[in-house]
Design a protein around this motif. Structure first.
Motif, PDB file in Angstrom:
ATOM      1  N   GLN A 124       4.071 -81.023 -59.982  1.00  0.00           N
ATOM      2  CA  GLN A 124       4.872 -82.238 -59.899  1.00  0.00           C
ATOM      3  C   GLN A 124       4.450 -83.180 -61.015  1.00  0.00           C
ATOM      4  OE1 GLN A 124       3.737 -83.270 -55.852  1.00  0.00           O
ATOM      5  NE2 GLN A 124       5.794 -82.715 -55.082  1.00  0.00           N
ATOM      6  N   PHE A 125       5.438 -83.923 -61.536  1.00  0.00           N
ATOM      7  CA  PHE A 125       5.152 -84.821 -62.648  1.00  0.00           C
ATOM      8  C   PHE A 125       5.671 -86.219 -62.333  1.00  0.00           C
ATOM      9  CE2 PHE A 125       5.794 -80.565 -64.404  1.00  0.00           C
ATOM     10  CZ  PHE A 125       4.599 -80.361 -65.095  1.00  0.00           C
ATOM     11  N   ALA A 126       4.952 -87.211 -62.874  1.00  0.00           N
ATOM     12  CA  ALA A 126       5.402 -88.599 -62.781  1.00  0.00           C
ATOM     13  C   ALA A 126       4.869 -89.350 -63.997  1.00  0.00           C
ATOM     14  CB  ALA A 126       4.924 -89.249 -61.494  1.00  0.00           C
ATOM     15  N   TYR A 127       5.639 -90.371 -64.415  1.00  0.00           N
ATOM     16  CA  TYR A 127       5.226 -91.207 -65.536  1.00  0.00           C
ATOM     17  C   TYR A 127       4.903 -92.609 -65.030  1.00  0.00           C
ATOM     18  CZ  TYR A 127       6.937 -87.590 -68.686  1.00  0.00           C
ATOM     19  OH  TYR A 127       7.153 -86.385 -69.343  1.00  0.00           O
ATOM     20  N   LEU A 128       3.774 -93.101 -65.502  1.00  0.00           N
ATOM     21  CA  LEU A 128       3.393 -94.472 -65.183  1.00  0.00           C
ATOM     22  C   LEU A 128       3.733 -95.341 -66.388  1.00  0.00           C
ATOM     23  CD1 LEU A 128      -0.152 -93.789 -63.646  1.00  0.00           C
ATOM     24  CD2 LEU A 128       2.065 -93.840 -62.480  1.00  0.00           C
ATOM     25  N   ASP A 129       4.656 -96.302 -66.211  1.00  0.00           N
ATOM     26  CA  ASP A 129       5.068 -97.179 -67.303  1.00  0.00           C
ATOM     27  C   ASP A 129       4.354 -98.528 -67.195  1.00  0.00           C
ATOM     28  OD1 ASP A 129       6.697 -95.278 -68.323  1.00  0.00           O
ATOM     29  OD2 ASP A 129       8.595 -96.330 -67.963  1.00  0.00           O
ATOM     30  N   PHE A 130       3.984 -99.045 -68.390  1.00  0.00           N
ATOM     31  CA  PHE A 130       3.317-100.347 -68.485  1.00  0.00           C
ATOM     32  C   PHE A 130       4.121-101.199 -69.475  1.00  0.00           C
ATOM     33  CE2 PHE A 130       0.213 -97.052 -67.670  1.00  0.00           C
ATOM     34  CZ  PHE A 130      -0.523 -97.534 -66.597  1.00  0.00           C
ATOM     35  N   THR A 131       4.801-102.230 -68.995  1.00  0.00           N
ATOM     36  CA  THR A 131       5.636-103.081 -69.831  1.00  0.00           C
ATOM     37  C   THR A 131       4.972-104.443 -69.997  1.00  0.00           C
ATOM     38  OG1 THR A 131       7.644-101.989 -68.981  1.00  0.00           O
ATOM     39  CG2 THR A 131       7.929-104.094 -70.109  1.00  0.00           C
ATOM     40  N   ASN A 132       4.880-104.875 -71.261  1.00  0.00           N
ATOM     41  CA  ASN A 132       4.292-106.189 -71.544  1.00  0.00           C
ATOM     42  C   ASN A 132       5.329-107.269 -71.248  1.00  0.00           C
ATOM     43  OD1 ASN A 132       2.932-108.413 -72.476  1.00  0.00           O
ATOM     44  ND2 ASN A 132       2.894-107.801 -74.633  1.00  0.00           N
ATOM     45  N   VAL A 133       5.115-108.018 -70.194  1.00  0.00           N
ATOM     46  CA  VAL A 133       6.059-109.072 -69.803  1.00  0.00           C
ATOM     47  C   VAL A 133       5.605-110.446 -70.279  1.00  0.00           C
ATOM     48  CG1 VAL A 133       6.920-107.803 -67.805  1.00  0.00           C
ATOM     49  CG2 VAL A 133       4.912-109.293 -67.561  1.00  0.00           C
ATOM     50  N   SER A 134       4.531-110.513 -71.075  1.00  0.00           N
ATOM     51  CA  SER A 134       4.067-111.795 -71.601  1.00  0.00           C
ATOM     52  C   SER A 134       4.632-112.014 -72.995  1.00  0.00           C
ATOM     53  CB  SER A 134       2.537-111.828 -71.649  1.00  0.00           C
ATOM     54  OG  SER A 134       2.040-110.953 -72.652  1.00  0.00           O
ATOM     55  N   ALA A 135       4.431-113.215 -73.541  1.00  0.00           N
ATOM     56  CA  ALA A 135       4.901-113.530 -74.886  1.00  0.00           C
ATOM     57  C   ALA A 135       3.855-113.190 -75.944  1.00  0.00           C
ATOM     58  CB  ALA A 135       5.265-115.011 -74.970  1.00  0.00           C
ATOM     59  N   THR A 136       2.699-112.660 -75.548  1.00  0.00           N
ATOM     60  CA  THR A 136       1.600-112.359 -76.464  1.00  0.00           C
ATOM     61  C   THR A 136       1.427-110.857 -76.602  1.00  0.00           C
ATOM     62  OG1 THR A 136       0.457-114.365 -75.751  1.00  0.00           O
ATOM     63  CG2 THR A 136      -0.847-112.726 -76.939  1.00  0.00           C
ATOM     64  N   THR A 137       1.255-110.421 -77.831  1.00  0.00           N
ATOM     65  CA  THR A 137       1.001-109.002 -78.062  1.00  0.00           C
ATOM     66  C   THR A 137      -0.383-108.629 -77.525  1.00  0.00           C
ATOM     67  OG1 THR A 137       2.380-109.005 -80.052  1.00  0.00           O
ATOM     68  CG2 THR A 137       0.784-107.208 -79.819  1.00  0.00           C
ATOM     69  N   CYS A 138      -0.443-107.519 -76.824  1.00  0.00           N
ATOM     70  CA  CYS A 138      -1.719-107.017 -76.301  1.00  0.00           C
ATOM     71  C   CYS A 138      -1.777-105.510 -76.545  1.00  0.00           C
ATOM     72  CB  CYS A 138      -1.877-107.344 -74.809  1.00  0.00           C
ATOM     73  SG  CYS A 138      -0.610-106.619 -73.734  1.00  0.00           S
ATOM     74  N   SER A 139      -2.853-104.886 -76.130  1.00  0.00           N
ATOM     75  CA  SER A 139      -3.012-103.455 -76.409  1.00  0.00           C
ATOM     76  C   SER A 139      -3.549-102.729 -75.192  1.00  0.00           C
ATOM     77  CB  SER A 139      -3.954-103.245 -77.600  1.00  0.00           C
ATOM     78  OG  SER A 139      -5.249-103.707 -77.278  1.00  0.00           O
ATOM     79  N   LEU A 140      -3.238-101.423 -75.126  1.00  0.00           N
ATOM     80  CA  LEU A 140      -3.750-100.535 -74.086  1.00  0.00           C
ATOM     81  C   LEU A 140      -4.462 -99.364 -74.755  1.00  0.00           C
ATOM     82  CD1 LEU A 140      -0.801-100.343 -71.501  1.00  0.00           C
ATOM     83  CD2 LEU A 140      -2.985-101.543 -71.247  1.00  0.00           C
ATOM     84  N   THR A 141      -5.638 -99.011 -74.217  1.00  0.00           N
ATOM     85  CA  THR A 141      -6.410 -97.907 -74.768  1.00  0.00           C
ATOM     86  C   THR A 141      -7.069 -97.141 -73.637  1.00  0.00           C
ATOM     87  OG1 THR A 141      -6.931 -99.253 -76.719  1.00  0.00           O
ATOM     88  CG2 THR A 141      -8.219 -97.257 -76.403  1.00  0.00           C
ATOM     89  N   GLY A 142      -6.859 -95.816 -73.609  1.00  0.00           N
ATOM     90  CA  GLY A 142      -7.579 -94.995 -72.640  1.00  0.00           C
ATOM     91  C   GLY A 142      -6.738 -94.562 -71.455  1.00  0.00           C
ATOM     92  N   TYR A 143      -7.428 -94.303 -70.338  1.00  0.00           N
ATOM     93  CA  TYR A 143      -6.806 -93.717 -69.151  1.00  0.00           C
ATOM     94  C   TYR A 143      -6.636 -94.759 -68.043  1.00  0.00           C
ATOM     95  CZ  TYR A 143      -8.159 -89.190 -71.178  1.00  0.00           C
ATOM     96  OH  TYR A 143      -8.301 -88.087 -72.004  1.00  0.00           O
ATOM     97  N   PRO A 144      -5.512 -94.748 -67.381  1.00  0.00           N
ATOM     98  CA  PRO A 144      -5.386 -95.554 -66.165  1.00  0.00           C
ATOM     99  C   PRO A 144      -6.063 -94.852 -64.995  1.00  0.00           C
ATOM    100  CG  PRO A 144      -3.325 -94.430 -66.611  1.00  0.00           C
ATOM    101  CD  PRO A 144      -4.240 -94.097 -67.747  1.00  0.00           C
ATOM    102  N   GLY A 145      -6.399 -95.621 -63.970  1.00  0.00           N
ATOM    103  CA  GLY A 145      -6.930 -95.045 -62.743  1.00  0.00           C
ATOM    104  C   GLY A 145      -5.806 -94.783 -61.768  1.00  0.00           C
ATOM    105  N   VAL A 146      -5.789 -93.573 -61.140  1.00  0.00           N
ATOM    106  CA  VAL A 146      -4.684 -93.185 -60.255  1.00  0.00           C
ATOM    107  C   VAL A 146      -5.250 -92.545 -58.987  1.00  0.00           C
ATOM    108  CG1 VAL A 146      -2.565 -91.844 -60.042  1.00  0.00           C
ATOM    109  CG2 VAL A 146      -3.223 -92.794 -62.271  1.00  0.00           C
ATOM    110  N   GLU A 147      -4.719 -92.948 -57.813  1.00  0.00           N
ATOM    111  CA  GLU A 147      -5.138 -92.382 -56.539  1.00  0.00           C
ATOM    112  C   GLU A 147      -3.967 -92.428 -55.558  1.00  0.00           C
ATOM    113  OE1 GLU A 147      -8.953 -92.701 -53.479  1.00  0.00           O
ATOM    114  OE2 GLU A 147      -8.378 -94.440 -54.702  1.00  0.00           O
ATOM    115  N   LEU A 148      -3.717 -91.295 -54.886  1.00  0.00           N
ATOM    116  CA  LEU A 148      -2.634 -91.222 -53.900  1.00  0.00           C
ATOM    117  C   LEU A 148      -3.083 -91.854 -52.580  1.00  0.00           C
ATOM    118  CD1 LEU A 148      -1.322 -87.558 -54.474  1.00  0.00           C
ATOM    119  CD2 LEU A 148      -0.346 -89.703 -55.352  1.00  0.00           C
ATOM    120  N   LEU A 149      -2.111 -92.490 -51.907  1.00  0.00           N
ATOM    121  CA  LEU A 149      -2.380 -93.137 -50.625  1.00  0.00           C
ATOM    122  C   LEU A 149      -1.368 -92.663 -49.576  1.00  0.00           C
ATOM    123  CD1 LEU A 149      -2.847 -96.853 -51.847  1.00  0.00           C
ATOM    124  CD2 LEU A 149      -4.635 -95.124 -51.527  1.00  0.00           C
ATOM    125  N   LYS A 150      -1.795 -92.691 -48.331  1.00  0.00           N
ATOM    126  CA  LYS A 150      -0.894 -92.433 -47.207  1.00  0.00           C
ATOM    127  C   LYS A 150      -1.272 -93.387 -46.084  1.00  0.00           C
ATOM    128  CE  LYS A 150       0.860 -88.988 -43.981  1.00  0.00           C
ATOM    129  NZ  LYS A 150       0.816 -87.578 -43.524  1.00  0.00           N
TER     130      LYS A 150
END
Length: 229
Positions: A124-150
């Motif tokens: 199974q595949f899924a994409y995690l999107d990260f959208t910059n909603v601020s007026a300032t440029t920023c950066s992302l580097t590395g891995y996000p943390g992901v954990e399934l919940l029930k």
């Protein structure tokens, strides 16, 4: 003219004896006086030490100092001048280089979304999107943390990192970065109802709806662009 009386010899001896008897007490008195004077007299001083005549170096007493040995005394005029090294002054001013690229994006600057991708056999595949909603440029580097919940509780182990190369992604306003989440769905486990995501290099947690089987998952580092492309 007086007549000389000549005594016979026995009478002469008697006269000498009488004279000796008369002189004996006086002699004894003088002897007693002399004896008393001797007992009252102070102890005589010890005789002076004999003065040795000859080689003075051989007969000199031990207390005499050897005048042939020079005496060395410390003198400030003869001491070598102490050389104290002068500390080298170093400039404490450092030129701080400007940070390379924009600052890291905080959780509050981003809008997160989960997009299900097309599946494959046993995955199974899924994409995690990260959208910059601020007026300032920023950066992302590395891995996000992901954990399934029930039901709000962890369903499986957090996603492991894939080990793919990491690159910094600069996000101007409204720009998007994404990370691919792959699930090995061949295990016989329950399905999740949500997923917990942590932005790279941040600590804030965001929970989004996602139905995934609670099996082993792998997460890729963020890349530029949305997972919908």
């Amino acid at each position: 003219m007086p007549l000389a009386v000549v005594l016979p010899l026995p009478h002469r001896r008697l006269r000498v004896g009488l004279r000796s008897a008369l002189l004996l007490p006086a002699t004894l008195g003088l002897a007693a006086v002399a004896l008393a004077a001797c007992t009252k007299a102070p102890n005589p001083s010890p005789p002076p030490s004999p003065v040795a005549v000859g080689n003075s170096s051989a007969t000199s007493p031990a207390t005499s100092s050897d005048t042939s040995t020079p005496i060395t005394t410390a003198s400030s005029s003869t001491s070598p001048a102490s050389t104290t090294p002068t500390p080298t002054r170093t400039s404490t001013h450092t030129t701080s280089s400007a940070p390379v690229g924009p600052a890291a994006c905080t959780t509050s600057q981003l809008k997160l979304a989960v997009l299900r991708g097309s599946g494959a056999a046993g995955h199974q595949f899924a994409y995690l999107d990260f959208t910059n909603v601020s007026a300032t440029t920023c950066s992302l580097t590395g891995y996000p943390g992901v954990e399934l919940l029930k039901g709000g509780a962890p369903l499986a182990k957090p996603a492991a990192r894939s080990g793919k190369p990491i690159n910094r992604v600069d996000l101007p306003a409204n720009a998007v970065a994404s990370a691919l989440l792959t699930n090995n769905s061949t295990c016989n486990a329950d399905n999740s109802d949500s997923v917990q995501v942590i932005v790279p290099n941040q600590t804030g947690k965001t929970v989004l709806p996602l139905r995934f089987r609670g099996c082993t998952m792998i997460i890729d580092p963020v890349v530029a662009g949305t997972g919908q492309n």
